[in-house]
Scaffold this motif. Sequence first.
Motif, PDB file in Angstrom:
ATOM      1  N   ILE A 187     -20.375 -57.475 -30.968  1.00 22.91           N
ATOM      2  CA  ILE A 187     -20.483 -56.064 -30.591  1.00 22.91           C
ATOM      3  C   ILE A 187     -19.526 -55.833 -29.431  1.00 22.91           C
ATOM      4  O   ILE A 187     -19.565 -56.560 -28.437  1.00 22.91           O
ATOM      5  N   TYR A 188     -18.666 -54.824 -29.565  1.00 21.27           N
ATOM      6  CA  TYR A 188     -17.666 -54.605 -28.521  1.00 21.27           C
ATOM      7  C   TYR A 188     -17.362 -53.121 -28.349  1.00 21.27           C
ATOM      8  O   TYR A 188     -17.764 -52.285 -29.163  1.00 21.27           O
ATOM      9  N   LEU A 189     -16.649 -52.810 -27.276  1.00 26.08           N
ATOM     10  CA  LEU A 189     -16.225 -51.443 -26.991  1.00 26.08           C
ATOM     11  C   LEU A 189     -15.039 -51.498 -26.039  1.00 26.08           C
ATOM     12  O   LEU A 189     -14.764 -52.532 -25.433  1.00 26.08           O
ATOM     13  N   ASN A 190     -14.353 -50.365 -25.953  1.00 28.75           N
ATOM     14  CA  ASN A 190     -13.278 -50.206 -24.968  1.00 28.75           C
ATOM     15  C   ASN A 190     -13.807 -49.264 -23.896  1.00 28.75           C
ATOM     16  O   ASN A 190     -14.033 -48.081 -24.163  1.00 28.75           O
ATOM     17  N   ALA A 191     -14.040 -49.806 -22.710  1.00 26.05           N
ATOM     18  CA  ALA A 191     -14.693 -49.054 -21.642  1.00 26.05           C
ATOM     19  C   ALA A 191     -13.693 -48.461 -20.667  1.00 26.05           C
ATOM     20  O   ALA A 191     -12.812 -49.167 -20.174  1.00 26.05           O
ATOM     21  N   GLN A 192     -13.854 -47.158 -20.389  1.00 21.67           N
ATOM     22  CA  GLN A 192     -13.116 -46.575 -19.277  1.00 21.67           C
ATOM     23  C   GLN A 192     -13.643 -47.232 -18.003  1.00 21.67           C
ATOM     24  O   GLN A 192     -14.803 -47.628 -17.923  1.00 21.67           O
ATOM     25  N   LEU A 193     -12.776 -47.349 -17.002  1.00 21.33           N
ATOM     26  CA  LEU A 193     -13.125 -48.105 -15.796  1.00 21.33           C
ATOM     27  C   LEU A 193     -14.425 -47.624 -15.153  1.00 21.33           C
ATOM     28  O   LEU A 193     -15.254 -48.437 -14.752  1.00 21.33           O
ATOM     29  N   ASP A 194     -14.616 -46.311 -15.078  1.00 20.26           N
ATOM     30  CA  ASP A 194     -15.805 -45.811 -14.383  1.00 20.26           C
ATOM     31  C   ASP A 194     -17.090 -45.940 -15.211  1.00 20.26           C
ATOM     32  O   ASP A 194     -18.174 -45.657 -14.716  1.00 20.26           O
ATOM     33  N   ALA A 195     -16.981 -46.388 -16.468  1.00 24.54           N
ATOM     34  CA  ALA A 195     -18.174 -46.577 -17.294  1.00 24.54           C
ATOM     35  C   ALA A 195     -18.552 -48.050 -17.437  1.00 24.54           C
ATOM     36  O   ALA A 195     -19.576 -48.371 -18.035  1.00 24.54           O
ATOM     37  N   MET A 196     -17.750 -48.939 -16.875  1.00 24.27           N
ATOM     38  CA  MET A 196     -17.983 -50.371 -17.068  1.00 24.27           C
ATOM     39  C   MET A 196     -19.343 -50.822 -16.548  1.00 24.27           C
ATOM     40  O   MET A 196     -20.006 -51.651 -17.172  1.00 24.27           O
ATOM     41  N   SER A 197     -19.789 -50.287 -15.431  1.00 26.41           N
ATOM     42  CA  SER A 197     -21.075 -50.708 -14.872  1.00 26.41           C
ATOM     43  C   SER A 197     -22.227 -50.323 -15.806  1.00 26.41           C
ATOM     44  O   SER A 197     -23.206 -51.057 -15.909  1.00 26.41           O
ATOM     45  N   LEU A 198     -22.105 -49.199 -16.491  1.00 31.29           N
ATOM     46  CA  LEU A 198     -23.121 -48.791 -17.464  1.00 31.29           C
ATOM     47  C   LEU A 198     -23.241 -49.840 -18.556  1.00 31.29           C
ATOM     48  O   LEU A 198     -24.330 -50.324 -18.864  1.00 31.29           O
ATOM     49  N   TYR A 199     -22.118 -50.227 -19.144  1.00 32.12           N
ATOM     50  CA  TYR A 199     -22.152 -51.173 -20.257  1.00 32.12           C
ATOM     51  C   TYR A 199     -22.594 -52.573 -19.800  1.00 32.12           C
ATOM     52  O   TYR A 199     -23.267 -53.279 -20.547  1.00 32.12           O
ATOM     53  N   SER A 200     -22.226 -52.941 -18.580  1.00 30.17           N
ATOM     54  CA  SER A 200     -22.621 -54.275 -18.093  1.00 30.17           C
ATOM     55  C   SER A 200     -24.142 -54.390 -17.976  1.00 30.17           C
ATOM     56  O   SER A 200     -24.696 -55.477 -18.133  1.00 30.17           O
ATOM     57  N   LYS A 201     -24.840 -53.284 -17.742  1.00 27.40           N
ATOM     58  CA  LYS A 201     -26.309 -53.302 -17.678  1.00 27.40           C
ATOM     59  C   LYS A 201     -26.924 -53.721 -19.008  1.00 27.40           C
ATOM     60  O   LYS A 201     -28.070 -54.159 -19.053  1.00 27.40           O
TER      61      LYS A 201
END
Length: 141
Positions: free
Chosen positions: A103-117
């Motif tokens: 499972i993967y995605l391309n994260a904008q920099l300011d959304a990375m913390s959301l996905y890391s959760k």
Amino acid sequence: MEILQVNKISTQEELESAFSIRKVVFVEEQHCPPELEWANEEESTHFLALMDGLPCGACRWRKTQMGYKLERFAVLKAYRGKRIGQALVAAVLDDLPGDASYIYLNAQLDAMSLYSKFGFETEGPQFEEAGIQHFKMVKRV
């Protein structure tokens, strides 16, 4: 108390609401080229977030050659900071097939913390997509 719900899209009206949200966030706010924004719609599973019954966020997932890609997470500006992004990510992850091992995605920099959760980890170098800096993030399962 605001009521937040995330639904898998099943009607054309819901899909148009999701497209409208994405147009505002990606095309108008972030100046993404419209032709990039509307690629791969047919093979995607779409979701719509509603706050008190009003459309406020959208996203989708699709199966690719590599695995399952989460895409197009968008929340209208007036609704940001209300945990809508988290609700969208949780709904999409819950909807993926049981055999979804990559499972993967391309994260904008300011959304990375959301996905890391949700257990996503950065993989590879920073890159530009539609004029915006991103990192690929992969969920370890």
